[in-house]
Enzyme design. Structure first.
Site, PDB file in Angstrom:
ATOM      1  N   LYS A 179       0.651  -1.186   0.665  1.00 52.83           N
ATOM      2  CA  LYS A 179      -0.327   0.130  -0.157  1.00 52.83           C
ATOM      3  C   LYS A 179       0.922   1.609   0.046  1.00 52.83           C
ATOM      4  O   LYS A 179       1.912   1.181   0.638  1.00 52.83           O
ATOM      5  CB  LYS A 179      -0.943  -0.012   1.436  1.00 52.83           C
ATOM      6  CG  LYS A 179      -1.873  -1.366   1.088  1.00 52.83           C
ATOM      7  CD  LYS A 179      -3.001  -1.089   0.149  1.00 52.83           C
ATOM      8  CE  LYS A 179      -3.872  -2.201   0.353  1.00 52.83           C
ATOM      9  NZ  LYS A 179      -5.036  -2.178   0.006  1.00 52.83           N
ATOM     10  N   LYS A 279     -13.008  -7.973  -7.560  1.00 50.06           N
ATOM     11  CA  LYS A 279     -13.320  -8.680  -6.451  1.00 50.06           C
ATOM     12  C   LYS A 279     -15.213  -9.300  -6.713  1.00 50.06           C
ATOM     13  O   LYS A 279     -15.203  -7.782  -7.473  1.00 50.06           O
ATOM     14  CB  LYS A 279     -12.850  -7.741  -4.913  1.00 50.06           C
ATOM     15  CG  LYS A 279     -11.749  -7.448  -5.276  1.00 50.06           C
ATOM     16  CD  LYS A 279     -11.330  -5.380  -4.480  1.00 50.06           C
ATOM     17  CE  LYS A 279     -10.080  -5.788  -3.866  1.00 50.06           C
ATOM     18  NZ  LYS A 279      -9.491  -4.882  -2.766  1.00 50.06           N
TER      19      LYS A 279
HETATM   20 MG    MG Z   1      -6.791  -2.546  -4.326  1.00 46.47          MG
END
Ligand code: MG
Length: 388
Positions: A179, A279
């Site tokens: 991240k 997703k």
């Molecule tokens: Mg992501």
């Protein structure tokens, strides 16, 4: 897509849901997970338990987070949509193929894809059980194991990140996705690359935290041989992502932007990205996830299955999806022990040499639900349908 369709002359529809139990559970994470979008220390999640009139049971999980920081949905909005709108709509429907459920739910409720997916996905499990097939086979999967990568959250110190990266390397993960956000990018990436060398694929995920004005800055990431930069810009910025991709050699991956098949079509058409993070919860379920898979495979984009800190229930759907041939990059399919002291399924998900085995020995999802564990973590519960 698995063909369970019956012809126009077919008799009564095969499936009808008799009852739906919604439960909200809260599981402590082993360690809090921090990204530019959210910080999660305890995972609140909605579990759904469907039972058909024919006696088939299936479980699903809603991946909406507690806060509306990743996408607009939250646990509370999903609970409301499920209880007041989506479950009643599902109880009204007789169906043969889960894509009919997807269409029906999408025509009942605009938006709220994670709430819709929480019901649509277990309908795929029901269809798989009825067909006597493992879910992966019904979806069109061709792999027996799936490669697994790991996401590393934003850390306070570079040493801490390096320690986590070293651990991931030792555990056998096939990729690290780090991240990043403005002010925490070049140094963390350099620090992690230093630890893992060029042995391991490295990617970054910005959760939409940069703007096009950062293009020059982001080009400095090119020296680190990154597999991708995920969602550098805000979710609605299709034209800007296309412009950024033209000026960047690092493949852009899109996550938040891809909220539906239509969004994927536009992103592919505009050449916004070279990778899509799929997703199923974010796109309304497995029907749309499969359509996006087919679209991207034809267009030559790389694909992987992303994670939403799912329990072992949501993990089962993601592993089955990741067994499809178009998912050519490692998915976020970490074993149970990475996140939970004890999962909600038995046996727990495990990983060997960066690979997770696709359940192929029994019909349906191929997991056992630990009902006692679930009940001990349940905050609230409602039963809708015949038994209520
Ligand atoms: Mg992501």
């Amino acid at each position: 897509m698995g063909d369970l369709s019956t012809g126009p002359m077919a008799g009564p529809r095969q499936h009808r849901i008799a009852s739906v139990t919604l439960r909200e559970v809260k599981l402590p994470l082993r360690t809090p997970f921090v990204s530019a979008a959210a910080s999660v220390a305890e995972k609140r999640t909605i579990l759904v338990q469907l039972e058909t009139e024919q006696g088939i049971e299936a479980w699903g999980e809603c991946v909406a987070l507690e806060a509306p920081t990743y996408t607009p949905e939250t646990v509370e909005t999903a609970w409301l949509m499920l209880k007041d709108w989506l479950v009643p709509a599902l109880l009204d429907l007789s169906w043969d193929h889960p894509s009919e459920v997807a269409r029906h739910l999408a025509s009942t409720v605009r938006g709220h894809p994670m709430a819709r997916a929480a019901l649509e996905m277990p309908c795929w499990d029901i269809a798989a059980q009825a067909a006597g097939l493992p879910l992966a086979k019904l979806l069109g999967g061709s792999r027996e194991t799936v490669e697994t990568g790991v996401a590393i959250g934003l850390g306070k110190s570079l040493e801490g990140l390096q320690e986590q990266a070293r651990g991931a390397l030792e555990e056998g993960y096939r990729r690290i996705r780090l991240k990043i956000q403005p002010g925490q990018d070049l140094d963390p990436v350099a620090a992690v690359r230093q630890v893992i060398g060029n042995e391991l694929a490295l990617a970054v995920d910005a959760n939409g935290s940069y703007t096009l004005e950062d293009a020059e800055h982001l080009r400095q990431l090119e020296e680190f041989n990154l597999q991708m930069i995920e969602q550098p810009l805000a979710r609605g910025l299709l034209l800007e992502h296309a412009e950024l991709q033209r000026s960047l050699t690092i493949p852009i991956a899109l996550d938040e932007t891809i909220g539906s098949l239509d969004a994927a079509r536009q992103a592919v058409g505009l050449k916004c990205a070279k990778v899509i993070n799929v997703k199923p919860g974010r796109v309304g379920g497995l029907t749309a996830a499969l359509e996006i898979h087919d679209l991207c495979q034809q267009a030559g984009l790389d694909l992987f299955v992303g994670g939403m800190l799912e329990t072992g229930i949501g993990r089962a759907y993601n592993v089955a999806l990741a067994s499809l041939p178009g998912f050519n990059l490692p998915g976020d399919l970490s074993p149970s022990a990475r996140y939970w002291r004890r999962d909600l399924v038995e046996p727990e998900w495990t990983m060997e040499d960066g690979l997770v085995a696709v359940p192929l020995s029994s019909p349906g999802l191929g997991i056992e639900i630990d009902l006692g564990r679930i009940e001990s973590l349940t905050l609230r519960q409602v039963v809708l349908g015949a038994r209520s």
